[in-house]
Structures are given as structure tokens and as C-alpha cells.
Design an enzyme around this catalytic site. Structure first.
Site, PDB file in Angstrom:
ATOM      1  N   GLU A 177      -5.885   5.411  13.308  1.00  0.00           N
ATOM      2  CA  GLU A 177      -7.461   4.204  13.549  1.00  0.00           C
ATOM      3  C   GLU A 177      -8.237   5.036  14.998  1.00  0.00           C
ATOM      4  O   GLU A 177      -8.668   4.590  15.095  1.00  0.00           O
ATOM      5  CB  GLU A 177      -6.797   3.130  14.673  1.00  0.00           C
ATOM      6  N   ARG A 227       0.917  -1.264   0.136  1.00  0.00           N
ATOM      7  CA  ARG A 227       0.231  -0.312   0.019  1.00  0.00           C
ATOM      8  C   ARG A 227       0.936   0.865  -0.048  1.00  0.00           C
ATOM      9  O   ARG A 227       1.323   1.455   0.403  1.00  0.00           O
ATOM     10  CB  ARG A 227      -0.875   0.340   1.168  1.00  0.00           C
ATOM     11  N   HIS A 262      -1.221   2.113  16.536  1.00  0.00           N
ATOM     12  CA  HIS A 262      -1.872   0.768  16.537  1.00  0.00           C
ATOM     13  C   HIS A 262      -0.550   0.947  18.202  1.00  0.00           C
ATOM     14  O   HIS A 262       0.023   0.171  17.805  1.00  0.00           O
ATOM     15  CB  HIS A 262      -1.427  -0.475  15.590  1.00  0.00           C
ATOM     16  N   TYR A 276      -1.384   4.708  10.307  1.00  0.00           N
ATOM     17  CA  TYR A 276      -1.703   3.923  11.458  1.00  0.00           C
ATOM     18  C   TYR A 276      -0.578   3.962  12.071  1.00  0.00           C
ATOM     19  O   TYR A 276       0.328   3.543  11.890  1.00  0.00           O
ATOM     20  CB  TYR A 276      -2.529   2.478  10.991  1.00  0.00           C
ATOM     21  N   LYS A 334       1.080   2.433   7.402  1.00  0.00           N
ATOM     22  CA  LYS A 334       1.525   1.269   8.209  1.00  0.00           C
ATOM     23  C   LYS A 334       2.631   2.009   9.013  1.00  0.00           C
ATOM     24  O   LYS A 334       2.771   3.109   9.439  1.00  0.00           O
ATOM     25  CB  LYS A 334       1.879   0.549   7.676  1.00  0.00           C
ATOM     26  N   ASP A 352      -3.801  -5.864  15.041  1.00  0.00           N
ATOM     27  CA  ASP A 352      -2.471  -4.872  15.104  1.00  0.00           C
ATOM     28  C   ASP A 352      -3.185  -4.181  16.841  1.00  0.00           C
ATOM     29  O   ASP A 352      -2.252  -3.856  17.165  1.00  0.00           O
ATOM     30  CB  ASP A 352      -3.663  -3.945  14.544  1.00  0.00           C
TER      31      ASP A 352
END
Length: 372
Positions: A118, A15, A96, A94, A75, A270
Site C-alpha cells: 500500500e 485470496r 497497514h 499489505y 493480507k 484498514d
């Protein structure tokens, strides 16, 4: 503002933070975009596509991080990327963080402004930047679970939908949110017998209304989970507490009661996973076995369908990226409480309460950091 897009370096992660149409929008608003050479090749986006949209191409990640005021990724930054961050730089991706203390420490030490997709919210309480990836992961879960159930993959040798005269597989979905609902949709379509577990009566009513008699719904109690886990051929865990570590709903003792060759797909990995025996895996080595149960715990599941995922993600992130670029991070966060909820770490301070609680760190509200 100068926005930088580095190539993702997580295992089998194809991605990319911005697609050419997003770049074109940012350039139209007067911003500069620098993209690492080859960043989009994994999903068929060439350097020429980015140049045509108005981006400049840089050879290395070092150059992108050094030149950009804001880094837009997919990520969480790995250790070698975190070393490139600097004080005052904005990171939008993101994160996490709750189960990832080393990353949290590095982001605190960097002095960067770290905004997590998120935990950005919407007026209705949903998580709009997490939703498309939750949809993708949910839809992938029965697909990868069905594959893992094949005998050659270590599974029971059970066909998810069965055939006439042979029962379909028993699929148990823990959590009736976005991922759980989409997992249920696909599992039903594949012909499985599906049971969804949730602790929200409203969620169970919604699922019953949506799927009718195609599924069974069960209110979540420890006893109910124990019973259902033991009978499941495929267990899909999708439980989410925004920003916090996932609760361990399935214990190691429960896993021991599962049928040999049964499969667990822990979509919640995650955030640390909702199964006690779960540990993060990669697309290169997606599964492992504990007590004869196959565990699929890939931490970037949507990366398997990277093109679909990238375009879906850009559809929802672009308005926020534009706001941060147009207004600057302080004004953008001041003006929008929902974007402000995405602020996890800011200039050395933890501004997301669930992350602070998970790691026993001092918590400073985003409003305090912004002087509101």
C-alpha cells in the site's frame, strides 16, 4: 530466490499471493516457488494448477516460511504467522501498520525486510498496488451498503435507487480518490442520489467532469460533513493518507445525528477508519450498531470477491515481485525509488515515516538503511 506462498488465514480470506501464471513467470526467470497445499482452493486454483506452473507444494505454513527467502502474501501476517518470520527474510504483502502497533512490534522484532503493497508509489504519485483493491472495495461499498439498508439487516428499509414516486436513498461519499470514484460509479448506477465530499478542488473538478449532473460535489469542511452526515441514508468513508492512520472526519456526535437505521460503510478501516465509532469487523460478522446506525467495517472487503481481487492484484504486483527476486531486495530497492517507498520495516528499523509518527517510534529513512 525461493518464493513462498502460504495460505491466508484471516477470517474469510480466500485470496492468494501468487496465481499460477505468476508462478510460471518466476520459474521462467530461474526462481523456485513453494506453495502451501490448498492455498488457492478458495478461488478455484488447485495444487495441480500450481504444480503445472512449476511450483512445489508443501503441506504446512511452517514449511513454507522455513524454506522461503521471500514470502508473498495478500493480507498482513497475523500473530501466529509473524512468529514464523526470520531475520533477513523478505515479506511482500499489505501491512497497514499505522493503526496496528502489535504487528509493527512483531515485524521489528523479527528482523525481516517488510515491504508493504500500500505504500509502493508510481511516478504520477499514485499507489499502484493499492489501486486495484481500492477499486474493488469502492465498487463493493454501495453493494454492501444497500444490503445493510434492508430492514432484515437492521437498516432503514430503504431501496438505494427508490422506485417511481418514492425518492432514492441519499448516499454521501467521503473522499474522491480511487475508492470514492468507484463507489460513486456504482451508487449512481444503482439509482441513488450521490454527494461526494473532498478537500481537493482538483478532485472535485475531476468528479464533476466525469459524472456531470449525476452527482453533487461539496468541498470538505467540518460544517459540510456535519450537515451531510445527518441527511445520509448511506455514508461511505474512503479517505486515505498514504501509510498513515485515517483521519477521523466523522465524530461520534455526528453519528448520533444520523437517521435510525442509516448505514456507514468505512472503507478506510484498514488504516483505522475515518469514523470515530468504527472498529474492524470480519466477513463472518460484518456489521454492528452504534446509536441506531449500522456500521459495516470489514477490514478485508475485497476478500468477498476473492477471485476477481486476486487476479487484479497479481496484475500489478508481479513486476515488483520479479524485481525483488531477480535483483535481491537491496538492489531492487536501490534501483527503484517507488518500490523503496514500500519499505516499512527493515531489519528491526521503521522505515516508513507515517508509521513511525503514528506510533511514536524512531524513523530511519530507507536510503539510510540501504547506504544510499
Amino acid at each position: 530466490m525461493r518464493i513462498g506462498v502460504p495460505t491466508e488465514i484471516k477470517n474469510h480470506e480466500y485470496r492468494v499471493g501468487l496465481i499460477p501464471s505468476s508462478v510460471q513467470e518466476l520459474v521462467h526467470h530461474g526462481h523456485e516457488v513453494v506453495v502451501q497445499s490448498g492455498a488457492g482452493l478458495g478461488i478455484g486454483l488447485t495444487d495441480e494448477d500450481y504444480q503445472s506452473a512449476g511450483a512445489s507444494i508443501l503441506a504446512t505454513a511452517d514449511e513454507v516460511f522455513a524454506q522461503a527467502d521471500m514470502i508473498v502474501k495478500v493480507k498482513e501476517p497475523l500473530a501466529e504467522e509473524r512468529r514464523k518470520l526470520r531475520r533477513g527474510q523478505v515479506l511482500f504483502t499489505y501491512l497497514h501498520l499505522a493503526p496496528d502497533a502489535p504487528q509493527t512490534k512483531d515485524l521489528i522484532d523479527s528482523g525481516a525486510i517488510c515491504i508493504a503493497y500500500e505504500t509502493v508509489t508510481a511516478p504520477n504519485g499514485s499507489l499502484p498496488l493499492l489501486t486495484p483493491m481500492s477499486e474493488v472495495a469502492g465498487r463493493l461499498a454501495p453493494q454492501v451498503g444497500a444490503h445493510a439498508l434492508e430492514k432484515a439487516q437492521g437498516g432503514r428499509g430503504v431501496l438505494l435507487g427508490g422506485v417511481p414516486g418514492v425518492p432514492a436513498a441519499e448516499v454521501v461519499v467521503l473522499g474522491g480518490g480511487v475508492s470514492g470514484t468507484h463507489a460513486t460509479t456504482i451508487a449512481i448506477g444503482m439509482g441513488a442520489n450521490v454527494t461526494v465530499v473532498d478537500r481537493s478542488a482538483d478532485a472535485l473538478k475531476r468528479l464533476a467532469s466525469q459524472f456531470g449532473t449525476s452527482i453533487s460535489t461539496v468541498f470538505s469542511t467540518r460544517q459540510a460533513i456535519e450537515t451531510l452526515v445527518a441527511r445520509a441514508d448511506l455514508l461511505i468513508g474512503t479517505v486515505l493518507i498514504p501509510g498513515a492512520a485515517a483521519p477521523k472526519l466523522v465524530t461520534a456526535d455526528m453519528v448520533k445525528t444520523m437517521k435510525p437505521g442509516a448505514v456507514i460503510v468505512d472503507v478506510a478501516i484498514d488504516q483505522g477508519g475515518c469514523v470515530e465509532t468504527s472498529r474492524a469487523t470480519t466477513h463472518a460478522e460484518p456489521t454492528y450498531v452504534v446509536d441506531d446506525v449500522v456500521h459495516y467495517c470489514v477490514a478485508n472487503m475485497p476478500g468477498a470477491v476473492a477471485r476477481t481481487s486476486t487476479f487484479a492484484l497479481n496484475n500489478v504486483t508481479l513486476p515488483f515481485t520479479l524485481a525483488l527476486a531477480n535483483k535481491g531486495w537491496k538492489q531492487a530497492l536501490t534501483d527503484d525509488v517507488h518500490l523503496r517507498n514500500g519499505l516499512n520495516v527493515c531489519e528491526g528499523q521503521v522505515t516508513c515515516e507515517p508509521v513511525a509518527q503514528a506510533q511514536d517510534l524512531a524513523y530511519v529513512p530507507a536510503e539510510t538503511v540501504l547506504g544510499l
